[in-house]
Design an enzyme around this catalytic site. Structure first.
Site, short mmCIF file in Angstrom:
data_model
loop_
_atom_site.label_atom_id
_atom_site.label_comp_id
_atom_site.label_asym_id
_atom_site.label_seq_id
_atom_site.Cartn_x
_atom_site.Cartn_y
_atom_site.Cartn_z
CG MET A 16 -1.77 -1.20 1.42
SD MET A 16 -3.10 -1.27 0.22
CE MET A 16 -4.11 0.11 0.77
CB SER A 17 1.71 3.64 -2.57
OG SER A 17 0.45 4.06 -3.09
N GLY A 19 -1.72 5.73 -1.87
CA GLY A 19 -2.41 6.33 -3.00
C GLY A 19 -3.67 5.56 -3.37
CB VAL A 20 -6.25 6.45 -5.85
CG1 VAL A 20 -7.43 5.78 -6.52
CG2 VAL A 20 -6.68 7.72 -5.14
CG ASP A 21 -3.30 3.64 -9.17
OD1 ASP A 21 -4.47 3.93 -9.48
OD2 ASP A 21 -2.30 4.07 -9.78
CB SER A 22 -1.87 0.49 -3.46
OG SER A 22 -1.84 1.71 -2.75
CB CYS A 104 13.45 0.09 -6.38
SG CYS A 104 12.45 0.40 -4.91
CB CYS A 200 9.39 6.83 -4.56
SG CYS A 200 10.70 5.65 -4.18
#
Length: 364
Positions: A16-17, A19-22, A104, A200
RNA sequence: UGGGGCGUCGCCAAGCGGUAAGGCAGCGGCCUUUGGAGCCGCCAUUCGGAGGUUCGAAUCCUUCCGCCCCAG
């Protein structure tokens, strides 16, 4: 195209970042009936008040609470610094333009992070990347995301060597617009933050300053020369430039100049006009291939040499020591040492590696 | 010191009496899990200075300043 998904009841961790995508990806896994764990890495981040990504961690935590799944934080600051940031800086010191994302992903996200979640009892692993994993008799294969404008398969090629097993990309079959629609129905407690930033671990637009701090020898002013050796100007330091770059050279001329080459040994930037740039051939190292098998010499593929560049038809010539030559159907003018070259056949990723150099037409 | 030439945006450069092209550089934006490229937009009320002629001048005249070339 059937995308590889875990069965209901499987235990799966999702990165989970914040953000919305994850968040949407996690939601999809829950809908599939999985036991989902949200995980976020604590990373070393230059330029932030506290040298880590605390705000992202808080967002991820809030989203997981909102979705009703557990959330864990894995502290990978030291490995991240050692395995991602240090090589990144070293590459600049060598006059290259590194892309740290594929490494990464392989070493941190799909390496140490997924190892940690396995130990937490979650054998499956997911991220919100826009890419697809498809079953085949030989094992899982990596494909471009259905939304080609968001496709992130380029930064995932290093997973070809086995990193795709028990792995899921829940957004691979979705368009970004669909993801946004789903997100709207979830009422996520996220801040409105920029959709995408730069690397990032760096604040926007601070590459040169960052490298200046960690590898000052790579950021000394030096000469800008033409192909013939004539001095045309002065550069601020190699780290501020990359092959193919036009802006920032400050050379007034009838036609624009582009960076042709960075020479760390002499701290020189070589430039040329567009018509004089370009090479048909590059040599790459550390190649990864689908199912671990190099393609036959001379096989056709489409090769991307930069994250956002279009794939170009090319033939692939595997060499010893995981190296390869890629020969393009037309000359490319921004073959950049340090960037990734990723090979596609149709929408399938068949290989990838690190660009070492462009060959001159005489060498090739 | 004679003779000739030239001085237009940071650089290059159109214009040659009718109200400042363009290129490069620069700046801003779009795009974008890498500064790139590309695309879009902005960028000289003013033509070395001062006078004059003219309805009107960067364009004609005078003069001053500064470069360059040839003589010496």
């Amino acid at each position: 195209m059937h995308v590889h998904l875990p069965a209901a009841g499987e235990r799966i961790a999702i990165a989970m970042s914040g953000g919305v995508d994850s968040a949407v990806a996690a939601h999809r896994l829950m809908q599939a009936g999985c036991h989902v764990l949200g995980v976020t890495t604590r990373l070393w981040r230059q330029g932030q008040a506290c040298d880590d990504n605390g705000a992202d961690l808080a967002d991820a935590e809030a989203i997981c609470r909102h979705l009703g799944i557990p959330h864990r934080v894995v502290d990978l600051r030291e490995p991240f610094r050692r395995l991602v940031v240090a090589p990144f800086v070293a590459a600049y010191a060598a006059g290259r333009t590194p892309n740290p994302c594929p490494g990464c992903n392989a070493r941190i996200k799909f390496g140490l992070l997924r190892q940690a979640t396995r130990e937490m009892g979650y054998p499956w692993f997911a991220t919100g990347h826009y890419a697809r994993i498809v079953r085949s008799p030989l094992g899982p294969e990596l494909f471009r995301g259905r939304d080609l404008t968001k496709d992130q398969s380029y930064v995932l090629y290093q997973l070809l060597g086995g990193g795709l097993r028990e792995t899921v990309f829940p957004l691979g079959n979705l368009l970004k617009s669909q993801v946004e629609k789903i997100a709207a129905t979830l009422g996520l407690p996220t801040r409105h933050r920029a959709e995408s930033q730069d690397l990032c671990f760096l604040p926007a637009g601070s590459y040169g300053d960052f490298v200046q701090r960690w590898a000052p020898e790579a950021v000394r002013p030096g000469p800008i020369r033409g192909i013939g050796g004539e001095t045309l100007g002065t550069h601020r330091g190699l780290a501020y430039y990359t092959v193919g770059q036009r802006r920032g050279l400050g050379i007034a001329a009838p036609e624009p100049y582009y960076v042709a080459q960075l020479d760390a040994a002499s701290n020189t930037i070589y430039v040329a006009h567009a018509a004089r740039l370009g090479s048909h051939t590059l040599e790459a190292s550390a190649l990864c291939y689908a199912h671990g098998r190099p393609p036959a010499a001379g096989s056709w593929a489409r090769a991307k040499i930069r994250y956002r560049s279009a794939a170009v038809a090319a033939t692939v010539w595997p060499l010893r020591h995981a190296r390869a030559r890629i020969v393009f159907a037309r000359p490319l003018r921004d073959i950049t040492p340090g960037q990734a070259v990723v090979l596609y056949q149709g929408e399938r990723v068949v290989g990838g590696g690190t660009i070492e150099r462009a060959l001159t037409e005489e060498e090739a």
